[in-house]
Design a protein around this motif. Structure first.
Motif, PDB file in Angstrom:
ATOM      1  N   MET A  35       0.830  -1.201   0.000  1.00 31.79           N
ATOM      2  CA  MET A  35       0.000   0.000   0.000  1.00 31.79           C
ATOM      3  C   MET A  35       0.864   1.251   0.000  1.00 31.79           C
ATOM      4  SD  MET A  35      -2.888   1.500  -0.161  1.00 31.79           S
ATOM      5  CE  MET A  35      -4.295   0.483   0.304  1.00 31.79           C
ATOM      6  N   SER A  76     -10.493   5.865  -0.066  1.00 31.08           N
ATOM      7  CA  SER A  76     -11.306   4.866   0.633  1.00 31.08           C
ATOM      8  C   SER A  76     -12.798   5.174   0.479  1.00 31.08           C
ATOM      9  CB  SER A  76     -10.916   4.799   2.116  1.00 31.08           C
ATOM     10  OG  SER A  76     -11.362   5.935   2.840  1.00 31.08           O
ATOM     11  N   MET A 114     -10.123  -0.239   2.837  1.00 31.77           N
ATOM     12  CA  MET A 114      -8.896  -0.472   2.078  1.00 31.77           C
ATOM     13  C   MET A 114      -9.166  -0.170   0.598  1.00 31.77           C
ATOM     14  SD  MET A 114      -7.204  -1.560   4.690  1.00 31.77           S
ATOM     15  CE  MET A 114      -7.652  -2.211   6.320  1.00 31.77           C
TER      16      MET A 114
END
Length: 352
Positions: free
Chosen positions: A185, A213, A286
Motif C-alpha cells: 500500500m 477509501s 482499504m
C-alpha cells in the motif's frame, strides 16, 4: 602362445558381468522414472531434516516403495545437502525424480490470502484468522496492538493494507502477510502521489488515502470511479460537505445493523460527513489500485451530485434541481417527497 579357443568361459563371464551391472542400473532407472500411484500426499520437511530421514518418511507414507535407492541416487547426484524445508504436495503421476527435484528446488505448497477492495481492518483480521496453515500470532490483539506489532505504533490501521492476493507457505505468520500488504500500500500510494494531478485539492498522501477509501466504498462500477472522485473533488474545492453514507456507517462501527436511519445522519461524530465539512479523520476502508488512481486523476466534470440507479450505476448532476429529479425517479419511484425533511442534499441525497 595361449590359444583363445581353449578359454570358452571368457564370453560367459563378460555376459554375467554385463548382466550384473545392467540389472541394478535397470532397477535404478525404473525406480527413478516410473510414474507413482500415490493419490495426493501433503508432506512436511521440517528444518534440520536429513536426506535419509526424508526418504524414510516418504516410504512410510507410501510415496516411495523403499528409501534406499532414493538415497543412493540422490547422493550420486551431488545434491543431497540441498533439501529445502517446507510443505510439499505430491500427486499420482509424479516419479521419484520429480519428487527429489521439488525437494531441492523448494517447490513448496503455497496458499492465497485475499484482501478485498473495500474491506475494513476488522474484516482483514477476521480473514487472517481463517487462513489455513498460517501461524496465528495476532489473535486476540486489537487493531492498534497489531499496528504496534508491525512497527507502526499509534498509526491508525484503516486503509493501510493494499487489496491484493498474497501467497504464503505453511508455517508463515499472519504478521508477515500483513507486513507485505502494508508495504505494498505504501508503494502504490507513493507511486500515485508522485504522478498526481497538480490541481487535486488534497495536501498529503494520507489525505489521498482517506478520499480514495470513500471513492472505493461509493463505487459500484469500476468505470465510474473517476466520476465519483470528481464529484468529491469538486465538493472539496468549494468547501461543501461530502455527505456520503459510507463515512457515517463507518463511524457507527458494529452498531450499524444494515439500516441507515435519519438519526444516524444527524448524529454528530468525527465520521459524519453530513454534519462536518472536509475529510473524515481516517480512511474508512482499504482502497484498491483503481480507487487510488481515480482519486488523484479524477474526471473533469462539473458534477456535484450523484444518485444510484439501483443497478450499481449512478446518475450525475451539476445542480441540485437535476439531482432532486434523479432522486425522485430512481430512489422514490417517481413519487416526490419534501426534501426539507432530510439533511442538506449530498452526492446521493437520503433516502439513497
Amino acid at each position: 602362445m595361449t590359444n583363445p579357443a581353449r578359454r570358452p568361459w571368457r564370453p560367459a563371464i563378460l555376459l554375467v558381468l554385463a548382466a550384473s551391472l545392467a540389472m541394478p542400473a535397470g532397477y535404478a532407472a525404473w525406480y527413478w522414472y516410473r510414474p507413482l500411484t500415490i493419490g495426493e500426499e501433503t508432506f512436511m520437511v521440517p528444518p534440520g531434516s536429513t536426506l535419509k530421514g526424508v526418504a524414510r518418511r516418504l516410504a512410510e507414507s507410501r510415496v516411495l516403495s523403499e528409501p534406499h535407492t532414493f538415497v543412493l541416487i540422490a547422493t550420486f547426484s551431488g545434491r543431497r545437502q540441498s533439501l529445502k524445508t517446507g510443505e510439499y504436495r505430491f500427486q499420482t503421476g509424479m516419479n521419484a525424480s520429480a519428487i527429489f527435484d521439488h525437494l531441492v528446488k523448494g517447490r513448496v505448497v503455497d496458499y492465497p490470502f485475499v484482501i478485498v477492495e473495500g474491506w475494513n481492518i476488522r474484516q482483514v483480521l477476521a480473514a487472517l484468522q481463517q487462513a489455513p496453515r498460517l501461524e496465528q500470532t495476532l489473535k486476540g490483539l486489537t487493531p492498534s496492538q497489531v499496528m504496534a506489532k508491525l512497527g507502526h505504533p499509534g498509526q491508525h490501521p484503516e486503509g493501510r493494507f493494499f487489496p491484493d492476493t498474497y501467497r504464503y507457505t505453511g508455517g508463515q505468520t499472519d504478521l508477515s502477510v500483513l507486513q507485505r500488504a502494508y508495504r505494498r500500500m505504501e508503494e502504490r500510494l507513493n507511486r500515485e502521489w508522485e504522478g498526481r494531478r497538480a490541481d487535486v485539492p488534497v495536501r498529503t498522501p494520507y489525505e489521498a488515502l482517506i478520499l480514495a477509501s470513500i471513492v472505493e466504498k461509493e463505487t459500484g462500477r469500476a468505470e465510474e470511479r473517476p466520476m465519483i472522485a470528481g464529484v468529491f473533488i469538486n465538493r472539496l474545492r468549494i468547501n461543501m460537505k461530502l455527505q456520503t453514507d459510507p463515512t457515517v456507517i463507518y463511524g457507527l462501527g458494529e452498531r450499524f445493523d444494515g439500516n441507515l436511519r435519519k438519526r444516524d445522519l444527524l448524529a454528530d461524530t468525527p465520521y459524519n460527513s453530513y454534519m462536518r465539512k472536509g475529510l473524515p479523520p481516517t480512511p474508512i476502508a482499504m482502497p484498491g489500485s483503481e480507487a487510488l488512481h481515480a482519486t488523484l486523476h479524477p474526471a473533469d466534470t462539473r458534477a456535484l451530485y450523484f444518485v444510484s440507479r439501483g443497478d450499481g450505476s449512478h446518475v450525475f448532476s451539476d445542480n441540485l434541481s437535476d439531482h432532486n429529479q434523479a432522486v425522485i425517479k430512481y430512489q422514490l419511484k417517481g413519487r416526490a417527497r419534501p426534501f426539507s425533511s432530510y439533511p442538506a442534499p449530498g452526492p446521493a441525497t437520503a433516502p439513497r
